[in-house]
Design an enzyme around this catalytic site. Structure first.
Site, PDB file in Angstrom:
ATOM      1  N   GLU A  33       0.838  -1.209   0.000  1.00 27.79           N
ATOM      2  CA  GLU A  33       0.000   0.000   0.000  1.00 27.79           C
ATOM      3  C   GLU A  33       0.869   1.252   0.000  1.00 27.79           C
ATOM      4  O   GLU A  33       1.881   1.313   0.716  1.00 27.79           O
ATOM      5  CB  GLU A  33      -0.887  -0.039   1.256  1.00 27.79           C
ATOM      6  CG  GLU A  33      -2.236   0.589   1.070  1.00 27.79           C
ATOM      7  CD  GLU A  33      -3.127  -0.189   0.092  1.00 27.79           C
ATOM      8  OE1 GLU A  33      -3.093   0.106  -1.119  1.00 27.79           O
ATOM      9  OE2 GLU A  33      -3.863  -1.067   0.554  1.00 27.79           O
ATOM     10  N   SER A  67     -25.725   9.504 -15.092  1.00 33.35           N
ATOM     11  CA  SER A  67     -25.292   8.641 -13.991  1.00 33.35           C
ATOM     12  C   SER A  67     -26.501   8.278 -13.152  1.00 33.35           C
ATOM     13  O   SER A  67     -27.161   9.149 -12.579  1.00 33.35           O
ATOM     14  CB  SER A  67     -24.274   9.371 -13.116  1.00 33.35           C
ATOM     15  OG  SER A  67     -24.227   8.752 -11.852  1.00 33.35           O
ATOM     16  N   SER A 122     -15.171   4.127  -0.842  1.00 31.17           N
ATOM     17  CA  SER A 122     -14.936   3.063   0.126  1.00 31.17           C
ATOM     18  C   SER A 122     -13.573   2.419  -0.079  1.00 31.17           C
ATOM     19  O   SER A 122     -13.275   1.392   0.500  1.00 31.17           O
ATOM     20  CB  SER A 122     -16.035   2.016   0.024  1.00 31.17           C
ATOM     21  OG  SER A 122     -16.063   1.525  -1.288  1.00 31.17           O
ATOM     22  N   SER A 127     -13.327   5.102  -8.668  1.00 27.67           N
ATOM     23  CA  SER A 127     -12.826   6.111  -9.609  1.00 27.67           C
ATOM     24  C   SER A 127     -12.081   5.453 -10.770  1.00 27.67           C
ATOM     25  O   SER A 127     -12.340   5.760 -11.936  1.00 27.67           O
ATOM     26  CB  SER A 127     -11.944   7.130  -8.886  1.00 27.67           C
ATOM     27  OG  SER A 127     -11.017   6.470  -8.075  1.00 27.67           O
ATOM     28  N   ASP A 171      -4.360   1.104  -9.272  1.00 29.95           N
ATOM     29  CA  ASP A 171      -5.803   0.890  -9.395  1.00 29.95           C
ATOM     30  C   ASP A 171      -6.200   0.661 -10.847  1.00 29.95           C
ATOM     31  O   ASP A 171      -6.930  -0.272 -11.173  1.00 29.95           O
ATOM     32  CB  ASP A 171      -6.584   2.102  -8.856  1.00 29.95           C
ATOM     33  CG  ASP A 171      -6.279   2.364  -7.398  1.00 29.95           C
ATOM     34  OD1 ASP A 171      -5.610   1.513  -6.783  1.00 29.95           O
ATOM     35  OD2 ASP A 171      -6.699   3.408  -6.887  1.00 29.95           O
ATOM     36  N   TYR A 221      -3.004  12.530   0.610  1.00 31.14           N
ATOM     37  CA  TYR A 221      -2.402  11.611  -0.365  1.00 31.14           C
ATOM     38  C   TYR A 221      -1.262  12.326  -1.097  1.00 31.14           C
ATOM     39  O   TYR A 221      -0.134  11.834  -1.178  1.00 31.14           O
ATOM     40  CB  TYR A 221      -3.459  11.135  -1.361  1.00 31.14           C
ATOM     41  CG  TYR A 221      -2.952  10.072  -2.301  1.00 31.14           C
ATOM     42  CD1 TYR A 221      -3.124   8.717  -2.007  1.00 31.14           C
ATOM     43  CD2 TYR A 221      -2.279  10.404  -3.471  1.00 31.14           C
ATOM     44  CE1 TYR A 221      -2.638   7.741  -2.851  1.00 31.14           C
ATOM     45  CE2 TYR A 221      -1.785   9.429  -4.321  1.00 31.14           C
ATOM     46  CZ  TYR A 221      -1.975   8.100  -4.009  1.00 31.14           C
ATOM     47  OH  TYR A 221      -1.486   7.128  -4.848  1.00 31.14           O
TER      48      TYR A 221
HETATM   49  C1  GLA Z   1      -5.102   4.978  -4.024  1.00 25.64           C
HETATM   50  C2  GLA Z   1      -4.303   5.309  -5.290  1.00 25.64           C
HETATM   51  C3  GLA Z   1      -3.335   4.190  -5.665  1.00 25.64           C
HETATM   52  C4  GLA Z   1      -2.482   3.755  -4.465  1.00 25.64           C
HETATM   53  C5  GLA Z   1      -3.357   3.548  -3.230  1.00 25.64           C
HETATM   54  C6  GLA Z   1      -2.531   3.293  -2.002  1.00 25.64           C
HETATM   55  O1  GLA Z   1      -5.955   3.912  -4.246  1.00 25.64           O
HETATM   56  O2  GLA Z   1      -5.174   5.543  -6.357  1.00 25.64           O
HETATM   57  O3  GLA Z   1      -2.528   4.583  -6.747  1.00 25.64           O
HETATM   58  O4  GLA Z   1      -1.470   4.680  -4.227  1.00 25.64           O
HETATM   59  O5  GLA Z   1      -4.213   4.648  -2.972  1.00 25.64           O
HETATM   60  O6  GLA Z   1      -1.803   2.128  -2.135  1.00 25.64           O
END
Ligand code: GLA
Length: 384
Positions: A33, A67, A122, A127, A171, A221
């Site tokens: 993570e 949507s 969540s 996204s 993601d 972030y």
């Molecule tokens: C979000 C971001 C990912 C990753 C995670 C943490 O989901 O979109 O790119 O950095 O957080 O692992």
């Protein structure tokens, strides 16, 4: 009748039906993570909770997007693409904008209906599912010939620019490259990957949605990303050959304990440890040592909580509760943090008991309902 089917019916009454239907999944991440943007190894997978996007051309210069979740629609003028004040629209606008850079002037007007059974905010990446589903649908509708990597990249770029979150690649990669019953061991620096069978029996993956989404998520972030850059820069002054934070061994990071501000030091230590932990976890999984695999998840959470500081009291409560139960072999927060879900490996014969106990305790502590989400590992974005 859902708004979606009302819309669809209304549009189909006009004699036009949908040409392309795309199912785009959410993702989980077993371990690794906050290290994708540091060039590390991650272990995500696509899941059976999806967004459905239906597309058809409309022979105009504008795109009409409906949507059903937001019960709203908006129009995109292809001759004047710009950010919107409404956040969810930016995921779509950004994708159209970035496809237009890669394949100039090939995207024409289209209608699209979006229906989702992915809970928003969540941490299971609704996204990326929306972005990649949109990119895949436009690619199919106009025969653009985008490769998977281009779909992944335009989706990530949309998030960086139009949405403003400097996310990594994990993601979008998982959403596009997911494979049923497999985890993806992804090297985020080279984008090489290995599919690993998700042999977790007798344990099952249970997500617990805190139903909390602290609005720190996006700003913190980006701050974490910057903190990692600061750490790397300081380390490079002494060791110029390191290109990424994950290349640095924890032992080397420790040399900087007295040099770096405590926070920056902790971030760097977490990143280098988590990368190694991910590779160790994969070895345990391949050797069917699930207890040790689960223990890696528990350690990952401690790192995210104390060193990387992206957890929150609701997530910590759930993880503490879960790790005290001997039928839960691994538990940690998942995704960006500050809310969202925990991911838990729970013995299949105790799942109901687990959910009942932990939901009661959570309700009592925070007066918030906990939502369990049962997931199976599924294929990535698909045209149906
Ligand atoms: C979000 C971001 C990912 C990753 C995670 C943490 O989901 O979109 O790119 O950095 O957080 O692992």
């Amino acid at each position: 009748m859902t708004l979606h089917s009302q819309n669809r019916e209304k549009l189909e009454n006009f004699g036009l039906s949908y040409e392309i239907i795309i199912k785009s999944p959410g993702r989980i991440n077993l371990i690794g993570e906050h290290i994708d943007y540091n060039g590390g190894y991650v272990l995500p997978a696509a899941i059976d909770k999806t967004i459905t996007l239906s597309f058809r051309k409309n022979n105009s210069d504008s795109c009409k997007i409906y949507s059903s979740n937001f019960k709203s629609s908006f129009e995109i003028n292809l001759n004047n693409l710009k950010r919107s004040e409404t956040e969810w629209q930016n995921y779509i606008l950004g994708v159209v904008y970035h496809i237009n850079i890669v394949k100039p002037n090939l995207v024409k007007g289209f209608d699209c209906i979006i229906e989702s059974n992915l809970p928003l905010g969540s941490g299971i990446s609704s996204s990326a599912a929306l972005e990649c589903g949109m990119a895949k649908g436009i690619n199919e509708l106009f025969n653009l010939g985008l490769t998977d990597i281009e779909i992944i990249t335009v989706s990530k770029d949309a998030e960086h620019t139009f949405v403003g979150t400097k996310c990594g690649i994990m993601d979008q990669f998982a959403v596009v490259k997911g494979k049923k019953n497999h985890l993806i061991l992804l090297n985020c620096k080279t984008l090489d990957y290995e599919l690993i069978e998700a042999n977790l029996a007798p344990y099952k993956i249970v997500l617990l949605n805190t139903n909390i989404s602290h609005n720190l998520a996006s700003s913190e972030y980006n701050i974490r990303r910057d903190e990692c850059k600061i750490a790397l820069k300081a380390i490079q002054m002494k060791y110029p050959n390191f290109n990424n934070l994950i290349e640095v061994k924890p032992k080397v990071v420790r040399e900087f304990k007295k040099v770096l501000p405590e926070k920056i030091f902790n971030r760097a230590l977490y990143v280098t440890k988590e990368n190694r932990r991910t590779l160790r976890a994969v070895k345990f999984l391949k050797n069917n040592n699930l207890k040790e695999f689960g223990e890696c998840l528990n350690r990952s959470h401690r790192g995210l909580r104390y060193l990387y500081e992206v957890s929150c009291q609701e997530l910590d409560f759930l993880v503490d509760f879960s790790t005290n139960l001997d039928y839960v072999i691994g538990s940690r927060m998942m995704g960006g943090g500050f809310g969202g879900c925990t991911i838990n490996l729970v013995h299949k014969s105790h799942i109901d008991e687990f959910i009942e106990k932990i939901s009661g305790a959570y309700q009592e502590k925070f007066n918030i309902e906990l939502t369990p989400i049962h997931v199976s590992i599924s294929d990535g974005v698909t045209k149906i």
